[in-house]
Design an enzyme around this catalytic site. Structure first.
Site, PDB file in Angstrom:
ATOM      1  N   TYR A  92       0.638  -1.650   5.165  1.00  0.00           N
ATOM      2  CA  TYR A  92       1.527  -1.947   5.146  1.00  0.00           C
ATOM      3  C   TYR A  92       2.687  -2.131   5.778  1.00  0.00           C
ATOM      4  O   TYR A  92       4.235  -1.058   5.457  1.00  0.00           O
ATOM      5  CB  TYR A  92       2.657  -1.552   3.507  1.00  0.00           C
ATOM      6  CG  TYR A  92       3.019  -1.900   2.977  1.00  0.00           C
ATOM      7  CD1 TYR A  92       2.358  -2.864   2.439  1.00  0.00           C
ATOM      8  CD2 TYR A  92       3.868  -2.212   2.547  1.00  0.00           C
ATOM      9  CE1 TYR A  92       3.143  -4.039   1.311  1.00  0.00           C
ATOM     10  CE2 TYR A  92       5.304  -3.108   1.627  1.00  0.00           C
ATOM     11  CZ  TYR A  92       4.475  -3.740   1.414  1.00  0.00           C
ATOM     12  OH  TYR A  92       5.367  -4.909   0.455  1.00  0.00           O
ATOM     13  N   LEU A  93       2.487  -2.912   7.150  1.00  0.00           N
ATOM     14  CA  LEU A  93       3.680  -2.422   8.752  1.00  0.00           C
ATOM     15  C   LEU A  93       4.882  -2.779   8.469  1.00  0.00           C
ATOM     16  O   LEU A  93       5.542  -3.765   7.664  1.00  0.00           O
ATOM     17  CB  LEU A  93       2.473  -2.882   9.600  1.00  0.00           C
ATOM     18  CG  LEU A  93       1.265  -3.019  10.093  1.00  0.00           C
ATOM     19  CD1 LEU A  93       0.592  -3.703  10.631  1.00  0.00           C
ATOM     20  CD2 LEU A  93       1.041  -1.338   9.902  1.00  0.00           C
ATOM     21  N   GLU A 102       8.642  -3.077  10.833  1.00  0.00           N
ATOM     22  CA  GLU A 102       9.472  -3.360  12.200  1.00  0.00           C
ATOM     23  C   GLU A 102       8.881  -1.340  12.791  1.00  0.00           C
ATOM     24  O   GLU A 102       8.855  -1.265  14.082  1.00  0.00           O
ATOM     25  CB  GLU A 102      10.431  -3.244  12.643  1.00  0.00           C
ATOM     26  CG  GLU A 102      11.138  -4.886  11.891  1.00  0.00           C
ATOM     27  CD  GLU A 102       9.989  -5.970  12.793  1.00  0.00           C
ATOM     28  OE1 GLU A 102      10.521  -5.381  13.758  1.00  0.00           O
ATOM     29  OE2 GLU A 102       9.325  -6.571  12.553  1.00  0.00           O
ATOM     30  N   GLY A 103       9.191  -0.560  12.561  1.00  0.00           N
ATOM     31  CA  GLY A 103       9.106   0.595  13.212  1.00  0.00           C
ATOM     32  C   GLY A 103       7.158   1.000  13.564  1.00  0.00           C
ATOM     33  O   GLY A 103       7.748   1.337  14.848  1.00  0.00           O
ATOM     34  N   HIS A 104       6.337   0.300  12.648  1.00  0.00           N
ATOM     35  CA  HIS A 104       4.640   0.400  13.300  1.00  0.00           C
ATOM     36  C   HIS A 104       5.476  -0.862  14.622  1.00  0.00           C
ATOM     37  O   HIS A 104       4.236  -0.378  15.741  1.00  0.00           O
ATOM     38  CB  HIS A 104       3.861  -0.469  12.766  1.00  0.00           C
ATOM     39  CG  HIS A 104       3.583   0.627  10.850  1.00  0.00           C
ATOM     40  ND1 HIS A 104       4.595   0.458  10.268  1.00  0.00           N
ATOM     41  CD2 HIS A 104       3.722   1.707  11.491  1.00  0.00           C
ATOM     42  CE1 HIS A 104       4.041   1.617   9.181  1.00  0.00           C
ATOM     43  NE2 HIS A 104       3.534   2.322  10.088  1.00  0.00           N
ATOM     44  N   VAL A 142      13.301   3.620  13.839  1.00  0.00           N
ATOM     45  CA  VAL A 142      13.475   2.606  13.959  1.00  0.00           C
ATOM     46  C   VAL A 142      14.017   2.975  12.364  1.00  0.00           C
ATOM     47  O   VAL A 142      14.149   2.808  11.695  1.00  0.00           O
ATOM     48  CB  VAL A 142      12.468   0.981  13.547  1.00  0.00           C
ATOM     49  CG1 VAL A 142      13.396  -0.267  13.518  1.00  0.00           C
ATOM     50  CG2 VAL A 142      11.818   1.308  15.003  1.00  0.00           C
ATOM     51  N   ARG A 193       6.714   3.391   2.267  1.00  0.00           N
ATOM     52  CA  ARG A 193       7.914   3.490   1.011  1.00  0.00           C
ATOM     53  C   ARG A 193       9.042   3.854   0.564  1.00  0.00           C
ATOM     54  O   ARG A 193       8.638   3.599  -0.971  1.00  0.00           O
ATOM     55  CB  ARG A 193       7.795   5.347   0.460  1.00  0.00           C
ATOM     56  CG  ARG A 193       6.075   6.122   0.931  1.00  0.00           C
ATOM     57  CD  ARG A 193       5.639   7.751   0.254  1.00  0.00           C
ATOM     58  NE  ARG A 193       4.331   7.578  -0.011  1.00  0.00           N
ATOM     59  CZ  ARG A 193       3.832   8.533   1.429  1.00  0.00           C
ATOM     60  NH1 ARG A 193       4.125   8.440   2.830  1.00  0.00           N
ATOM     61  NH2 ARG A 193       2.635   9.905   1.155  1.00  0.00           N
TER      62      ARG A 193
END
Ligand code: PAF
Length: 288
Positions: free
Chosen positions: A36-37, A39-41, A182, A193
């Protein structure tokens, strides 16, 4: 972009990359995720792509790190969307997506654990067993992917510190790189979450970031007493009607509680907005 769902095949792929590159060895970067990607990932993938010649990402919602009353079954999942996002980075060579049966077959019994100040504080108090699950799955993922570098986010700082210690103590040949959190424009740290939040809860959620920034400002204005800062942050969060799990100021390397701030410290907090548990942290730096 290669998709692999099997541990032995993942190991074979990593080995083949190394063998194929005898003259200029590949540097394998790795971003472990639960999917559940966001922009942080992607920022972790991009950081890795700058340092490494090959990038692997794992997607695995790890049952071992969820408590019995936690959100394992409703944890958001969308493999197709994740794969599209990773494909669009043009930097990912391989996505490892093992099943729960592949990672924990019947009779599975080996767990990695660490019982010390790092695991017994902050999230370790309200989520007993969580870090044992995280350490176990990351140890298994490292054995499957065999990366030179692993990229983790600053939002989960306790996890990053614990995994760095595990890697050192168990002699894994992998360097941990911790990348900045991010955030949305209003400061809310990106998290899978966040998708649980109703529109009203989403409006409330940035109070966590604002409270942490308030702590940083207090220290910049000369406050060194951790208890005073924590009391003020809790007062602010209560005013905003969110439920507090914890607010602590700790040593950023050992996670031991700090009483008087000197040098640098980490203020970390977890709150519930409705039923959704959110975590965040900020570094406090003061001149002596
Ligand atoms: O941070 C996460 O998403 C998970 O804890 C991790 C590191 C992928 C292990 O399951």
């Amino acid at each position: 972009m290669k998709i692999i769902r099997n541990i032995a095949e993942m190991q074979k792929y990593s080995d083949s990359i190394r063998r194929a590159a005898r003259k200029t060895p590949h540097i394998m970067g790795f971003v472990p995720t639960m999917g559940y990607l966001h922009e942080g990932h992607i920022s972790l993938v991009n950081a890795g792509a700058k340092d490494c010649t090959k990038m692997a990402v794992s997607i695995f919602v790890n049952p071992a790190q969820f408590g019995p009353n936690e959100d394992l079954t409703k944890y958001p999942r969308d493999e197709q969307r994740d794969l599209t996002m990773l494909e669009e980075t043009k930097s990912v060579d391989c996505v490892f997506i093992p099943s729960a049966e592949e990672m924990y077959p019947e009779g599975y019994a080996a767990y990695v654990n660490m019982e010390n100040e790092m695991t017994k504080t902050l999230c370790g108090i309200s989520r007993p067993g969580h870090f044992k699950g995280v350490m176990t799955v990351v140890a298994k993922l490292l054995n499957a992917v065999k990366p030179d570098k692993m990229y983790l986010g600053h939002k989960d700082m306790q996890q990053a510190i614990i995994l760095t210690k595990m890697i050192k103590d168990l002699n894994y040949d992998t360097e941990v790189i911790i990348c900045p959190t991010v955030r949305e424009k209003d400061g809310l740290a990106l998290s899978s979450r966040n998708s649980y939040l109703s529109p009203e809860e989403r409006n409330t959620a940035p109070v966590l970031y604002k409270a942490l920034q308030m702590a940083v400002s207090m220290s910049e204005l000369g406050e060194r007493d951790a208890a005073v800062i924590i009391r003020e942050i809790k007062r602010k969060l209560k005013e905003d009607r969110v439920e507090i799990d914890y607010v602590e100021i700790v040593n950023p390397m050992t996670l031991e509680k700090t009483e008087k701030i000197s040098g640098s410290a980490l203020i970390a907090a977890a709150i519930f907005v409705g039923k959704t548990r959110l975590i965040d942290n900020a570094v406090i730096r003061v001149s002596e």
